[in-house]
Design a protein around this motif. Sequence first.
Motif, PDB file in Angstrom:
ATOM      1  N   GLU A  47      48.650  44.749  34.423  1.00  0.00           N
ATOM      2  CA  GLU A  47      47.199  44.905  34.628  1.00  0.00           C
ATOM      3  C   GLU A  47      46.423  44.363  33.437  1.00  0.00           C
TER       4      GLU A  47
ATOM      5  N   GLU B 172      46.198  40.592  33.607  1.00  0.00           N
ATOM      6  CA  GLU B 172      45.178  40.165  34.573  1.00  0.00           C
ATOM      7  C   GLU B 172      43.780  40.300  33.988  1.00  0.00           C
TER       8      GLU B 172
ATOM      9  N   ALA C 148      42.968  37.609  31.297  1.00  0.00           N
ATOM     10  CA  ALA C 148      43.266  36.216  31.664  1.00  0.00           C
ATOM     11  C   ALA C 148      42.133  35.260  31.297  1.00  0.00           C
TER      12      ALA C 148
END
Length: 141
Positions: free
Chosen positions: A39, A42, A45
């Motif tokens: 997580e 993500e 990113a």
Amino acid sequence: MVSSAPKLNVYQLHLVGNVLCVEMNNVWSKATSKKALAEAQELVADIKGEPWAALVNIRNWIMPTLEALDDFQYIYDWCAANNQTHEVTLCRFDTQKHIIGDVSNYDGEHQLYTQSPEDASNWLVEKGFNFSLKEWQQLTR
């Protein structure tokens, strides 16, 4: 009638500006460490091309399980390899500080340990990060 305190999630992740905010609670298992890393990857990113910071709240965290220690170390290694340059850790006990210190490679210029969210916020802003204490507190309610 007996009332009980609300159950805390094992962790919460939020991105505030260019600061990854991590709230860690209870004991972390190997599965928790792996899920939190996925997580976090993500969430950062879009900012990992530039320096970013983490605010890690471990005031309600106990520790990783023995089986999770390697994965916990891997989280720190991945973050450092992907431009996390600073970290502020909100902790209540010296033991918590030592656990984080054992896996973190940051020096005093790049890491702050404190009990105060206000001190954490001021330090992050002073270091040049885009962070709002008010926004973070609204996300964690």
